[in-house]
Design an enzyme around this catalytic site. Structure first.
Site: not given
Lengths: 99, 145
Positions: B49, B53, B107
């Protein structure tokens, strides 16, 4: 990944790792299959998925939205407890069926 | 006081093809603390994650590198810093709200929620225009639940 289409049900057998890098290809292939087959039920089968992060959530939501546009319901199956936890963070359980 | 037992640093091009490599290499480092499969998967997911990002948000307008600094302490905690020199986050509090995303339909806006859920501690420091540092801390118990 592979597809099965019978009795108006399109099953997508997902496999391997679902992350941001892989999601684009899965998305494109699945979307063209949805458009080609015009199913009444879309089943995303996670049985052979070995890893998933929140990119998987975006993938499911995106396909749910496309399916809905053509009057098709969406269900997921074979989801591990870990992946279910991630999918449910988005409230997806209110929109699609977990089998 | 907890002592540092081991550490490693890596920096790599911020390309999506490296997402799998980075989560795997951090998981392999963490495996030295004898975690359960569940704990290893928690780390893999949280790292994935944070790295995503950096690629999707931090470096959305330019190319750059991702810097990972992981430390294993004597109390069996792993601390993983994931840093980029990207655009930074204007409002970290807002960015950390579940389902908030600036990256469009595909997303989910769950990145920070997942990081929080799968680690013991998450801290995010960001300076707009300079970059972001995400620090994940996870206690390795090695016990199956």
């Amino acid at each position: 990944m592979r597809f099965d289409f019978s009795d108006k049900v399109l099953t997508v057998f997902l496999s391997g790792e679902i992350d941001h890098h892989n999601a684009g290809n899965i998305r494109q292939r699945t979307d063209s299959e949805i458009i080609k087959c015009s199913p009444t039920l879309l089943v995303l089968d996670f049985t052979d998925v070995t890893f998933m992060d929140s990119s998987g959530v975006g993938l499911v939501i995106g396909r749910y939205k496309l399916a809905k546009e053509i009057g098709c319901n969406t269900a997921v199956t074979g989801v591990s407890a870990r992946d279910k936890k991630i999918l449910m963070m988005s409230g997806l359980q209110n929109k699609i069926e977990f089998r | 006081m907890k002592a540092k037992l081991n550490d490693f640093k890596i920096n790599i091009m911020a390309r999506s093809v490296n997402e799998g490599f980075l989560r795997t290499v951090v998981a392999a480092f963490s495996a030295l603390a004898d975690p359960t499969i569940e704990e290893i998967n928690d780390i893999k997911t949280a790292v994935s994650e944070a790295v995503t990002n950096s690629i999707v948000h931090g470096y959305r307008e330019k190319q750059g590198r991702i810097y990972i600094d992981a430390v294993l302490f004597s109390d069996n905690t792993v601390k993983i810093k994931i840093r980029d020199k990207g655009c930074g986050i204007e409002d970290v509090k807002k960015a950390m709200e579940p389902l908030y995303t600036t990256a469009g339909d595909e997303r989910s806006g769950l990145g920070f929620s997942v990081m929080e859920s799968f680690t013991d501690k998450l801290s995010v420091r960001s300076t707009p225009g300079k970059g972001t540092v995400v620090t994940l801390t996870k206690k390795i118990t090695g016990k199956c639940e």
